[in-house]
Design a protein around this motif. Structure first.
Motif, PDB file in Angstrom:
ATOM      1  N   PRO A 171     -33.297 -20.243   3.318  1.00 51.75           N
ATOM      2  CA  PRO A 171     -33.477 -19.472   4.545  1.00 51.75           C
ATOM      3  C   PRO A 171     -32.365 -18.461   4.830  1.00 51.75           C
ATOM      4  O   PRO A 171     -32.118 -18.100   5.981  1.00 51.75           O
ATOM      5  N   PHE A 172     -31.663 -18.023   3.793  1.00 46.22           N
ATOM      6  CA  PHE A 172     -30.635 -17.000   3.973  1.00 46.22           C
ATOM      7  C   PHE A 172     -30.605 -16.143   2.722  1.00 46.22           C
ATOM      8  O   PHE A 172     -31.301 -16.430   1.741  1.00 46.22           O
ATOM      9  N   GLU A 173     -29.809 -15.100   2.737  1.00 43.24           N
ATOM     10  CA  GLU A 173     -29.788 -14.142   1.636  1.00 43.24           C
ATOM     11  C   GLU A 173     -28.438 -14.146   0.934  1.00 43.24           C
ATOM     12  O   GLU A 173     -27.396 -14.312   1.566  1.00 43.24           O
ATOM     13  N   TYR A 174     -28.497 -13.957  -0.380  1.00 44.29           N
ATOM     14  CA  TYR A 174     -27.279 -13.816  -1.171  1.00 44.29           C
ATOM     15  C   TYR A 174     -26.928 -12.332  -1.288  1.00 44.29           C
ATOM     16  O   TYR A 174     -27.803 -11.471  -1.268  1.00 44.29           O
ATOM     17  N   LYS A 175     -25.642 -12.068  -1.431  1.00 44.28           N
ATOM     18  CA  LYS A 175     -25.213 -10.691  -1.641  1.00 44.28           C
ATOM     19  C   LYS A 175     -23.978 -10.669  -2.537  1.00 44.28           C
ATOM     20  O   LYS A 175     -23.200 -11.636  -2.580  1.00 44.28           O
ATOM     21  N   THR A 176     -23.821  -9.571  -3.268  1.00 47.81           N
ATOM     22  CA  THR A 176     -22.674  -9.403  -4.164  1.00 47.81           C
ATOM     23  C   THR A 176     -21.630  -8.538  -3.472  1.00 47.81           C
ATOM     24  O   THR A 176     -21.950  -7.534  -2.845  1.00 47.81           O
ATOM     25  N   LYS A 177     -20.390  -8.962  -3.601  1.00 46.03           N
ATOM     26  CA  LYS A 177     -19.313  -8.285  -2.902  1.00 46.03           C
ATOM     27  C   LYS A 177     -18.146  -8.076  -3.869  1.00 46.03           C
ATOM     28  O   LYS A 177     -17.848  -8.940  -4.695  1.00 46.03           O
ATOM     29  N   ILE A 178     -17.508  -6.895  -3.803  1.00 53.61           N
ATOM     30  CA  ILE A 178     -16.351  -6.603  -4.642  1.00 53.61           C
ATOM     31  C   ILE A 178     -15.108  -6.596  -3.768  1.00 53.61           C
ATOM     32  O   ILE A 178     -15.018  -5.832  -2.800  1.00 53.61           O
ATOM     33  N   ILE A 179     -14.167  -7.469  -4.072  1.00 54.57           N
ATOM     34  CA  ILE A 179     -12.905  -7.533  -3.328  1.00 54.57           C
ATOM     35  C   ILE A 179     -11.906  -6.623  -4.028  1.00 54.57           C
ATOM     36  O   ILE A 179     -11.561  -6.822  -5.192  1.00 54.57           O
ATOM     37  N   LYS A 180     -11.436  -5.616  -3.325  1.00 51.51           N
ATOM     38  CA  LYS A 180     -10.491  -4.654  -3.886  1.00 51.51           C
ATOM     39  C   LYS A 180      -9.153  -4.772  -3.173  1.00 51.51           C
ATOM     40  O   LYS A 180      -9.080  -5.137  -2.012  1.00 51.51           O
ATOM     41  N   LYS A 181      -8.124  -4.403  -3.880  1.00 52.43           N
ATOM     42  CA  LYS A 181      -6.807  -4.291  -3.270  1.00 52.43           C
ATOM     43  C   LYS A 181      -6.124  -3.076  -3.884  1.00 52.43           C
ATOM     44  O   LYS A 181      -5.723  -3.101  -5.034  1.00 52.43           O
ATOM     45  N   LYS A 182      -6.028  -2.031  -3.125  1.00 49.67           N
ATOM     46  CA  LYS A 182      -5.443  -0.792  -3.615  1.00 49.67           C
ATOM     47  C   LYS A 182      -3.924  -0.831  -3.507  1.00 49.67           C
ATOM     48  O   LYS A 182      -3.361  -1.414  -2.600  1.00 49.67           O
ATOM     49  N   ARG A 183      -3.292  -0.152  -4.437  1.00 58.08           N
ATOM     50  CA  ARG A 183      -1.844  -0.062  -4.422  1.00 58.08           C
ATOM     51  C   ARG A 183      -1.398   0.947  -3.384  1.00 58.08           C
ATOM     52  O   ARG A 183      -1.943   2.037  -3.273  1.00 58.08           O
ATOM     53  N   LYS A 184      -0.372   0.564  -2.610  1.00 53.61           N
ATOM     54  CA  LYS A 184       0.147   1.474  -1.600  1.00 53.61           C
ATOM     55  C   LYS A 184       1.569   1.927  -1.904  1.00 53.61           C
ATOM     56  O   LYS A 184       2.153   2.697  -1.165  1.00 53.61           O
ATOM     57  N   ASP A 185       2.139   1.406  -2.968  1.00 58.16           N
ATOM     58  CA  ASP A 185       3.495   1.821  -3.327  1.00 58.16           C
ATOM     59  C   ASP A 185       3.605   1.843  -4.836  1.00 58.16           C
ATOM     60  O   ASP A 185       2.629   1.751  -5.560  1.00 58.16           O
ATOM     61  N   GLY A 186       4.808   1.938  -5.327  1.00 61.01           N
ATOM     62  CA  GLY A 186       4.999   2.059  -6.764  1.00 61.01           C
ATOM     63  C   GLY A 186       4.991   0.756  -7.506  1.00 61.01           C
ATOM     64  O   GLY A 186       5.068   0.738  -8.729  1.00 61.01           O
ATOM     65  N   ASP A 187       4.907  -0.352  -6.786  1.00 58.05           N
ATOM     66  CA  ASP A 187       4.905  -1.654  -7.455  1.00 58.05           C
ATOM     67  C   ASP A 187       3.603  -1.872  -8.201  1.00 58.05           C
ATOM     68  O   ASP A 187       2.538  -1.425  -7.778  1.00 58.05           O
ATOM     69  N   ILE A 188       3.684  -2.632  -9.290  1.00 56.67           N
ATOM     70  CA  ILE A 188       2.484  -2.969 -10.045  1.00 56.67           C
ATOM     71  C   ILE A 188       1.749  -4.077  -9.317  1.00 56.67           C
ATOM     72  O   ILE A 188       2.321  -5.102  -8.978  1.00 56.67           O
ATOM     73  N   ASP A 189       0.473  -3.880  -9.065  1.00 55.77           N
ATOM     74  CA  ASP A 189      -0.345  -4.936  -8.481  1.00 55.77           C
ATOM     75  C   ASP A 189      -0.956  -5.721  -9.634  1.00 55.77           C
ATOM     76  O   ASP A 189      -1.927  -5.309 -10.240  1.00 55.77           O
ATOM     77  N   PHE A 190      -0.380  -6.857  -9.943  1.00 49.02           N
ATOM     78  CA  PHE A 190      -0.766  -7.583 -11.147  1.00 49.02           C
ATOM     79  C   PHE A 190      -2.116  -8.260 -11.037  1.00 49.02           C
ATOM     80  O   PHE A 190      -2.688  -8.672 -12.022  1.00 49.02           O
ATOM     81  N   LEU A 191      -2.624  -8.414  -9.831  1.00 54.31           N
ATOM     82  CA  LEU A 191      -3.941  -9.022  -9.686  1.00 54.31           C
ATOM     83  C   LEU A 191      -5.042  -8.067 -10.085  1.00 54.31           C
ATOM     84  O   LEU A 191      -6.096  -8.451 -10.544  1.00 54.31           O
ATOM     85  N   PHE A 192      -4.795  -6.770  -9.899  1.00 58.68           N
ATOM     86  CA  PHE A 192      -5.815  -5.774 -10.181  1.00 58.68           C
ATOM     87  C   PHE A 192      -5.203  -4.647 -11.016  1.00 58.68           C
ATOM     88  O   PHE A 192      -5.437  -3.466 -10.760  1.00 58.68           O
ATOM     89  N   ALA A 193      -4.367  -5.028 -11.976  1.00 55.46           N
ATOM     90  CA  ALA A 193      -3.687  -4.030 -12.777  1.00 55.46           C
ATOM     91  C   ALA A 193      -4.625  -3.440 -13.817  1.00 55.46           C
ATOM     92  O   ALA A 193      -5.627  -4.010 -14.204  1.00 55.46           O
ATOM     93  N   GLY A 194      -4.264  -2.261 -14.281  1.00 53.55           N
ATOM     94  CA  GLY A 194      -5.076  -1.622 -15.309  1.00 53.55           C
ATOM     95  C   GLY A 194      -5.255  -0.149 -15.041  1.00 53.55           C
ATOM     96  O   GLY A 194      -4.791   0.408 -14.051  1.00 53.55           O
ATOM     97  N   GLN A 195      -5.968   0.504 -15.930  1.00 54.88           N
ATOM     98  CA  GLN A 195      -6.137   1.946 -15.849  1.00 54.88           C
ATOM     99  C   GLN A 195      -6.918   2.349 -14.600  1.00 54.88           C
ATOM    100  O   GLN A 195      -6.687   3.389 -14.017  1.00 54.88           O
ATOM    101  N   PHE A 196      -7.850   1.510 -14.168  1.00 53.15           N
ATOM    102  CA  PHE A 196      -8.680   1.864 -13.024  1.00 53.15           C
ATOM    103  C   PHE A 196      -8.364   0.942 -11.838  1.00 53.15           C
ATOM    104  O   PHE A 196      -9.260   0.378 -11.226  1.00 53.15           O
ATOM    105  N   ALA A 197      -7.082   0.814 -11.524  1.00 60.35           N
ATOM    106  CA  ALA A 197      -6.680  -0.125 -10.480  1.00 60.35           C
ATOM    107  C   ALA A 197      -7.272   0.210  -9.118  1.00 60.35           C
ATOM    108  O   ALA A 197      -7.484  -0.666  -8.298  1.00 60.35           O
ATOM    109  N   GLN A 198      -7.542   1.500  -8.874  1.00 61.62           N
ATOM    110  CA  GLN A 198      -8.057   1.878  -7.574  1.00 61.62           C
ATOM    111  C   GLN A 198      -9.521   1.482  -7.416  1.00 61.62           C
ATOM    112  O   GLN A 198     -10.012   1.321  -6.311  1.00 61.62           O
ATOM    113  N   GLU A 199     -10.245   1.367  -8.534  1.00 60.65           N
ATOM    114  CA  GLU A 199     -11.668   1.078  -8.436  1.00 60.65           C
ATOM    115  C   GLU A 199     -12.020  -0.373  -8.717  1.00 60.65           C
ATOM    116  O   GLU A 199     -13.032  -0.867  -8.245  1.00 60.65           O
TER     117      GLU A 199
END
Length: 455
Positions: A171-199
């Motif tokens: 009686p409810f609906e499923y949905k797909t969700k993308i959790i993003k965390k954009k970098r706001k400084d020069g530090d490496i965000d190791f959880l979402f590191a890579g060439q396309f870190a913003q996406e």
């Protein structure tokens, strides 16, 4: 409507062991193989008997691993299901749902809206209950996290009911969700590191039963964090209660490893090693925590030596012998066992602070057992900040060790560790506690950096 906790026999191959006599109303049920489970949560109601039977069967299937078996559950439940502790939480959520159903004279089996429209579905019981929880959050009777936990357990029950063909559809609906965390400084965000870190982000599947973030109560106030001060730690460690080996180890596992009371109570004996026979300075121990999630925590060689000494102590061996008489298999025994040879419970662990308060003779100790976990998190955050490690790595490491799934929960410890007040109070404790962890932390950082460079 309430939750009771009787001793339940979940044995195999049930059978009727006698004929009905003139005095008997019900025949006795026996099992070819008994499996007694103490304090097993059961729902009880005199008005919703059929619903209670369904939900109790759901709880039994969760415990036996017949529905949604957790990963590596055999460490706390040799049937492959969730722990009794998790079942207690689930049963409480179901009792709240049942009380609401009874109050509004609603059948939970109603799963199809009268009209096939988005608006009409909100008349279904599960969405009406969701609205009820939102109203309680707005009234500050419960937190948003608690409301989401209730809804998560209700979702599991409906999924089980569909699998058991109790209902025709979800009686409810499923949905797909993308959790993003954009970098706001020069530090490496190791959880979402890579060439396309913003996406890039983490893709998760959820439902539309979640309580929206707009209903979240006010953001965390730094003053609400309650880590121990150095003076309070000295009072705690200097108490007579912590002269007892088990009590001291409970406090040290919370203070040095960030364990909750229930995680201390179920700490696996199989994880305890003799550090003298190992070249490791740090030991990684896998534990099962909240909602049956597993994570690895860091245990120093000094603490591991204390755990090893307790494992082989006369008192622990005496308790283990009682466990063996009742359970048979000593390999499944946790490290901490009570005097009766049964598993230690979380309440017994957390009560150690109450016992310390009772002996302080006027000196106050306002913190509780869970505040030792806050102390660990704040200490480790402070230590890594002093080492000038990238903020993205500090976030990653804290989330990993604490089992957090929300950045904001982790960030509050980092914010508090940066405060001047904490620095003055705790700087001497920080280096003492985590100096041995530094090589391991640097190894983790190097491994992530090398992995990022190879992408």
């Amino acid at each position: 409507m309430k939750v009771v906790k009787p001793n339940v026999n979940l044995g195999d191959l049930p059978y009727f062991d006698s004929q009905l006599s003139n005095e008997q109303i019900l025949r006795d049920i026996s099992f070819h193989f008994d499996r007694e489970v103490p304090n097993f949560p059961r729902l009880r109601s005199l008005t919703r008997i059929h619903d209670v039977l369904e939900m109790n069967l759901f709880l039994e299937h969760r415990y036996k691993g017949l529905f949604m078996p957790p990963r590596r559950a055999n460490k706390i439940n040799n049937l492959g299901g969730v722990s009794v502790l998790t079942l207690n939480s689930t049963a409480y959520s179901l009792s709240i749902f049942l009380a609401w159903l009874e109050e509004h004279n609603v059948a939970w089996q109603e799963v199809i809206a009268i009209a096939p429209s988005e608006k009409a579905k909100y008349w279904l019981p599960v969405y009406r209950f969701r609205k009820h929880l939102i109203e309680r959050v707005e009234a500050k009777e419960i937190g948003r996290d608690s409301a989401n936990l209730y809804m998560n357990h209700i979702r599991q029950f409906y999924e089980w009911a569909l699998k058991q063909r109790r209902i025709d559809k979800i009686p409810f609906e499923y949905k797909t969700k993308i959790i993003k965390k954009k970098r706001k400084d020069g530090d490496i965000d190791f959880l979402f590191a890579g060439q396309f870190a913003q996406e890039r982000g983490i893709t998760v599947t959820t439902t539309d039963l979640l309580i929206p973030k707009k209903y979240k109560q006010k953001t965390f106030n730094q003053n609400e964090l309650a880590p121990y001060s150095s003076e309070e730690l000295e009072l705690l460690y200097g108490s007579q209660e912590l002269m007892k080996p088990a009590s001291r180890l409970w406090v040290e596992l919370a203070h040095q490893c960030g364990l909750r009371a229930d995680e201390v109570a179920t700490f696996p004996a199989s994880a305890v090693k003799d550090p003298v026979l190992s070249l490791h300075k740090i030991f990684y121990v896998e534990i099962t925590g909240k909602l049956s999630k597993t994570r690895k925590v860091m245990v120093s060689s000094v603490l591991m030596a204390s755990l090893w000494a307790y494992l082989n102590s006369t008192e622990r061996q005496r308790r283990l012998s009682k466990w063996q008489l009742e359970q048979g298999n000593s390999h499944a025994a946790p490290l901490f066992i009570n005097r009766s040879g049964k598993p230690m419970i979380a309440k017994s662990v957390s009560n150690v602070i109450s016992k310390v308060r009772a002996e302080l003779n006027g000196k106050t100790l306002e913190r509780d057992f869970h505040d030792l976990r806050s102390t660990f998190a704040t200490n480790l955050a402070k230590f890594m900040l002093k080492q000038n490690l990238p903020i993205g790595f500090i976030q990653y490491k804290l989330m990993q060790l604490l089992g957090h799934s929300d950045f904001s929960t982790t960030q509050k410890y980092i914010n508090f560790a940066r405060s001047e007040t904490f620095d003055k109070q705790m700087s001497s404790w920080v280096d003492k506690l985590f100096g041995e962890h530094l090589p391991s932390i640097h190894d983790d950082l190097l491994a992530i950096q090398q992995g990022d460079n190879h992408e």
